[in-house]
Design a protein around this motif. Structure first.
Motif, PDB file in Angstrom:
ATOM      1  N   GLU A 102       0.827  -1.198   0.000  1.00 24.64           N
ATOM      2  CA  GLU A 102       0.000   0.000   0.000  1.00 24.64           C
ATOM      3  C   GLU A 102       0.868   1.258   0.000  1.00 24.64           C
ATOM      4  O   GLU A 102       0.577   2.226  -0.702  1.00 24.64           O
ATOM      5  N   VAL A 103       1.953   1.247   0.776  1.00 30.97           N
ATOM      6  CA  VAL A 103       2.871   2.384   0.804  1.00 30.97           C
ATOM      7  C   VAL A 103       3.478   2.588  -0.582  1.00 30.97           C
ATOM      8  O   VAL A 103       3.580   3.717  -1.076  1.00 30.97           O
ATOM      9  N   GLY A 104       3.862   1.500  -1.226  1.00 33.85           N
ATOM     10  CA  GLY A 104       4.405   1.599  -2.584  1.00 33.85           C
ATOM     11  C   GLY A 104       3.404   2.214  -3.549  1.00 33.85           C
ATOM     12  O   GLY A 104       3.762   3.066  -4.379  1.00 33.85           O
ATOM     13  N   MET A 105       2.147   1.776  -3.458  1.00 31.19           N
ATOM     14  CA  MET A 105       1.110   2.327  -4.332  1.00 31.19           C
ATOM     15  C   MET A 105       0.902   3.813  -4.050  1.00 31.19           C
ATOM     16  O   MET A 105       0.747   4.617  -4.975  1.00 31.19           O
ATOM     17  N   LEU A 106       0.893   4.196  -2.778  1.00 33.81           N
ATOM     18  CA  LEU A 106       0.698   5.597  -2.417  1.00 33.81           C
ATOM     19  C   LEU A 106       1.867   6.463  -2.897  1.00 33.81           C
ATOM     20  O   LEU A 106       1.660   7.586  -3.366  1.00 33.81           O
ATOM     21  N   LYS A 107       3.081   5.952  -2.802  1.00 31.73           N
ATOM     22  CA  LYS A 107       4.239   6.689  -3.315  1.00 31.73           C
ATOM     23  C   LYS A 107       4.116   6.883  -4.824  1.00 31.73           C
ATOM     24  O   LYS A 107       4.434   7.948  -5.338  1.00 31.73           O
ATOM     25  N   HIS A 108       3.641   5.832  -5.490  1.00 29.43           N
ATOM     26  CA  HIS A 108       3.449   5.923  -6.941  1.00 29.43           C
ATOM     27  C   HIS A 108       2.395   6.977  -7.272  1.00 29.43           C
ATOM     28  O   HIS A 108       2.578   7.796  -8.182  1.00 29.43           O
ATOM     29  N   GLU A 109       1.284   6.981  -6.538  1.00 32.81           N
ATOM     30  CA  GLU A 109       0.226   7.980  -6.755  1.00 32.81           C
ATOM     31  C   GLU A 109       0.751   9.386  -6.507  1.00 32.81           C
ATOM     32  O   GLU A 109       0.433  10.314  -7.255  1.00 32.81           O
ATOM     33  N   LEU A 110       1.552   9.557  -5.466  1.00 31.54           N
ATOM     34  CA  LEU A 110       2.101  10.867  -5.149  1.00 31.54           C
ATOM     35  C   LEU A 110       3.022  11.361  -6.260  1.00 31.54           C
ATOM     36  O   LEU A 110       2.941  12.512  -6.682  1.00 31.54           O
ATOM     37  N   LYS A 111       3.867  10.482  -6.738  1.00 39.72           N
ATOM     38  CA  LYS A 111       4.773  10.841  -7.830  1.00 39.72           C
ATOM     39  C   LYS A 111       3.972  11.219  -9.073  1.00 39.72           C
ATOM     40  O   LYS A 111       4.278  12.205  -9.748  1.00 39.72           O
ATOM     41  N   LYS A 112       2.938  10.463  -9.344  1.00 33.02           N
ATOM     42  CA  LYS A 112       2.091  10.737 -10.501  1.00 33.02           C
ATOM     43  C   LYS A 112       1.388  12.085 -10.345  1.00 33.02           C
ATOM     44  O   LYS A 112       1.291  12.867 -11.297  1.00 33.02           O
ATOM     45  N   SER A 113       0.922  12.408  -9.136  1.00 35.57           N
ATOM     46  CA  SER A 113       0.267  13.684  -8.867  1.00 35.57           C
ATOM     47  C   SER A 113       1.234  14.830  -9.096  1.00 35.57           C
ATOM     48  O   SER A 113       0.867  15.858  -9.660  1.00 35.57           O
ATOM     49  N   GLN A 114       2.456  14.645  -8.633  1.00 34.93           N
ATOM     50  CA  GLN A 114       3.452  15.694  -8.826  1.00 34.93           C
ATOM     51  C   GLN A 114       3.736  15.903 -10.304  1.00 34.93           C
ATOM     52  O   GLN A 114       3.869  17.044 -10.759  1.00 34.93           O
ATOM     53  N   GLN A 115       3.802  14.810 -11.058  1.00 45.37           N
ATOM     54  CA  GLN A 115       4.032  14.927 -12.494  1.00 45.37           C
ATOM     55  C   GLN A 115       2.871  15.660 -13.161  1.00 45.37           C
ATOM     56  O   GLN A 115       3.076  16.498 -14.039  1.00 45.37           O
ATOM     57  N   MET A 116       1.656  15.350 -12.719  1.00 39.92           N
ATOM     58  CA  MET A 116       0.478  16.015 -13.290  1.00 39.92           C
ATOM     59  C   MET A 116       0.506  17.504 -12.974  1.00 39.92           C
ATOM     60  O   MET A 116       0.191  18.337 -13.822  1.00 39.92           O
ATOM     61  N   LEU A 117       0.876  17.883 -11.781  1.00 38.00           N
ATOM     62  CA  LEU A 117       0.957  19.289 -11.399  1.00 38.00           C
ATOM     63  C   LEU A 117       2.007  20.016 -12.214  1.00 38.00           C
ATOM     64  O   LEU A 117       1.780  21.135 -12.690  1.00 38.00           O
ATOM     65  N   LEU A 118       3.159  19.372 -12.343  1.00 35.07           N
ATOM     66  CA  LEU A 118       4.225  19.990 -13.120  1.00 35.07           C
ATOM     67  C   LEU A 118       3.816  20.147 -14.581  1.00 35.07           C
ATOM     68  O   LEU A 118       4.172  21.135 -15.228  1.00 35.07           O
ATOM     69  N   ALA A 119       3.078  19.187 -15.116  1.00 35.33           N
ATOM     70  CA  ALA A 119       2.638  19.270 -16.505  1.00 35.33           C
ATOM     71  C   ALA A 119       1.605  20.375 -16.686  1.00 35.33           C
ATOM     72  O   ALA A 119       1.586  21.055 -17.711  1.00 35.33           O
ATOM     73  N   SER A 120       0.742  20.572 -15.691  1.00 35.69           N
ATOM     74  CA  SER A 120      -0.290  21.593 -15.819  1.00 35.69           C
ATOM     75  C   SER A 120       0.269  22.991 -15.601  1.00 35.69           C
ATOM     76  O   SER A 120      -0.256  23.957 -16.130  1.00 35.69           O
ATOM     77  N   ASN A 121       1.330  23.114 -14.827  1.00 35.37           N
ATOM     78  CA  ASN A 121       1.961  24.407 -14.600  1.00 35.37           C
ATOM     79  C   ASN A 121       3.463  24.184 -14.539  1.00 35.37           C
ATOM     80  O   ASN A 121       4.000  23.909 -13.471  1.00 35.37           O
ATOM     81  N   PRO A 122       4.166  24.305 -15.651  1.00 34.08           N
ATOM     82  CA  PRO A 122       5.602  24.028 -15.688  1.00 34.08           C
ATOM     83  C   PRO A 122       6.422  24.934 -14.786  1.00 34.08           C
ATOM     84  O   PRO A 122       7.527  24.597 -14.413  1.00 34.08           O
ATOM     85  N   SER A 123       5.891  26.062 -14.374  1.00 35.57           N
ATOM     86  CA  SER A 123       6.655  26.964 -13.512  1.00 35.57           C
ATOM     87  C   SER A 123       6.545  26.575 -12.041  1.00 35.57           C
ATOM     88  O   SER A 123       7.159  27.196 -11.187  1.00 35.57           O
ATOM     89  N   ALA A 124       5.733  25.549 -11.716  1.00 35.16           N
ATOM     90  CA  ALA A 124       5.562  25.110 -10.325  1.00 35.16           C
ATOM     91  C   ALA A 124       6.796  24.358  -9.863  1.00 35.16           C
ATOM     92  O   ALA A 124       7.438  23.657 -10.626  1.00 35.16           O
TER      93      ALA A 124
ATOM     94  N   MET B 248       4.018  17.832   3.070  1.00 37.79           N
ATOM     95  CA  MET B 248       4.343  18.303   1.737  1.00 37.79           C
ATOM     96  C   MET B 248       3.511  19.507   1.358  1.00 37.79           C
ATOM     97  O   MET B 248       2.335  19.591   1.667  1.00 37.79           O
ATOM     98  N   THR B 249       4.157  20.414   0.673  1.00 36.38           N
ATOM     99  CA  THR B 249       3.460  21.572   0.116  1.00 36.38           C
ATOM    100  C   THR B 249       3.959  21.793  -1.306  1.00 36.38           C
ATOM    101  O   THR B 249       5.014  21.297  -1.688  1.00 36.38           O
ATOM    102  N   CYS B 250       3.212  22.518  -2.059  1.00 28.34           N
ATOM    103  CA  CYS B 250       3.574  22.824  -3.425  1.00 28.34           C
ATOM    104  C   CYS B 250       3.749  24.336  -3.521  1.00 28.34           C
ATOM    105  O   CYS B 250       2.865  25.094  -3.125  1.00 28.34           O
ATOM    106  N   ASN B 251       4.874  24.790  -4.020  1.00 30.91           N
ATOM    107  CA  ASN B 251       5.160  26.206  -4.092  1.00 30.91           C
ATOM    108  C   ASN B 251       4.743  26.739  -5.459  1.00 30.91           C
ATOM    109  O   ASN B 251       5.337  26.398  -6.472  1.00 30.91           O
ATOM    110  N   TRP B 252       3.722  27.561  -5.487  1.00 34.49           N
ATOM    111  CA  TRP B 252       3.261  28.206  -6.720  1.00 34.49           C
ATOM    112  C   TRP B 252       3.735  29.652  -6.677  1.00 34.49           C
ATOM    113  O   TRP B 252       3.599  30.327  -5.664  1.00 34.49           O
ATOM    114  N   GLU B 253       4.281  30.120  -7.772  1.00 35.49           N
ATOM    115  CA  GLU B 253       4.853  31.461  -7.798  1.00 35.49           C
ATOM    116  C   GLU B 253       3.824  32.536  -7.502  1.00 35.49           C
ATOM    117  O   GLU B 253       4.108  33.497  -6.802  1.00 35.49           O
ATOM    118  N   ASP B 254       2.620  32.388  -8.000  1.00 36.93           N
ATOM    119  CA  ASP B 254       1.664  33.471  -7.855  1.00 36.93           C
ATOM    120  C   ASP B 254       0.633  33.235  -6.747  1.00 36.93           C
ATOM    121  O   ASP B 254      -0.077  34.153  -6.378  1.00 36.93           O
TER     122      ASP B 254
END
Length: 179
Positions: free
Chosen positions: A97-119, A142-148
């Motif tokens: 389950e931890v492995g699956m959650l890490k995979h989901e987290l990595k995927k979420s981060q990739q999706m965020l970066l793809a939607s806003n490359p400046s993030a 964890m937090t995500c730093n958005w410029e604006d």
């Protein structure tokens, strides 16, 4: 076992010992189940009823208590072994389950970066054996730093992945493409 010393050479000589009959064993078992400790008067009564020496009755009781103790230890061992097997199975399940959650987290981060490359994601997720729940790579920290817009908490990031029906979107484990 009764041993007698002869007066001539002080060597033990074995008296002939006969095996207990089924009726004798049945009576001894019944008495043992009623009381595992043998009192003197009870020992003498059993010896008289069974036609055996009192010492043989006492030895039978000792042996029976020893068998009972061994049986109890074996049952305890089996119970503990079963509990250990259950805990190990639960541990394997949680590790998956931890492995699956890490995979989901990595995927979420990739999706965020793809939607806003400046993030910029802070901190990066480590896949090495992080077992400390208070580490900086814990999803709670964890937090995500958005410029604006400032800081975006991880639970808000996860809520972005929820479809309109309120259920998480189903993505296959091998699907690493950005939606």
């Amino acid at each position: 076992m009764d041993l007698r010393f002869s007066s001539e050479n002080r060597q033990p000589s074995k008296l002939s010992r006969k095996r207990l009959t089924q009726d004798q064993v049945r009576l001894l078992e019944t008495c043992f189940n009623a009381n595992q400790k043998l009192q003197v008067d009870r020992k003498l009564e059993l010896a008289r009823r069974l036609g055996l020496p009192p010492r043989q009755i006492a030895v039978w009781y000792q042996n029976r208590r020893a068998r009972e103790k061994i049986h109890t230890i074996e049952l305890d061992y089996k119970t503990i072994q079963q509990e250990l097997d259950n805990v190990l199975a639960e541990n394997r399940k949680l590790e998956q389950e931890v492995g699956m959650l890490k995979h989901e987290l990595k995927k979420s981060q990739q999706m965020l970066l793809a939607s806003n490359p400046s993030a910029t994601l802070l901190p990066s997720v480590s896949t090495s054996g992080d077992n400390d729940l208070t580490s900086s790579s814990s999803p709670l920290n964890m937090t995500c730093n958005w410029e604006d817009t400032g800081l975006l908490p991880m639970d808000e990031l996860y809520s972005c992945l929820i479809c309109p029906q309120g259920q998480p979107e189903n993505h296959s484990m091998n699907d690493l493409s950005i939606v």
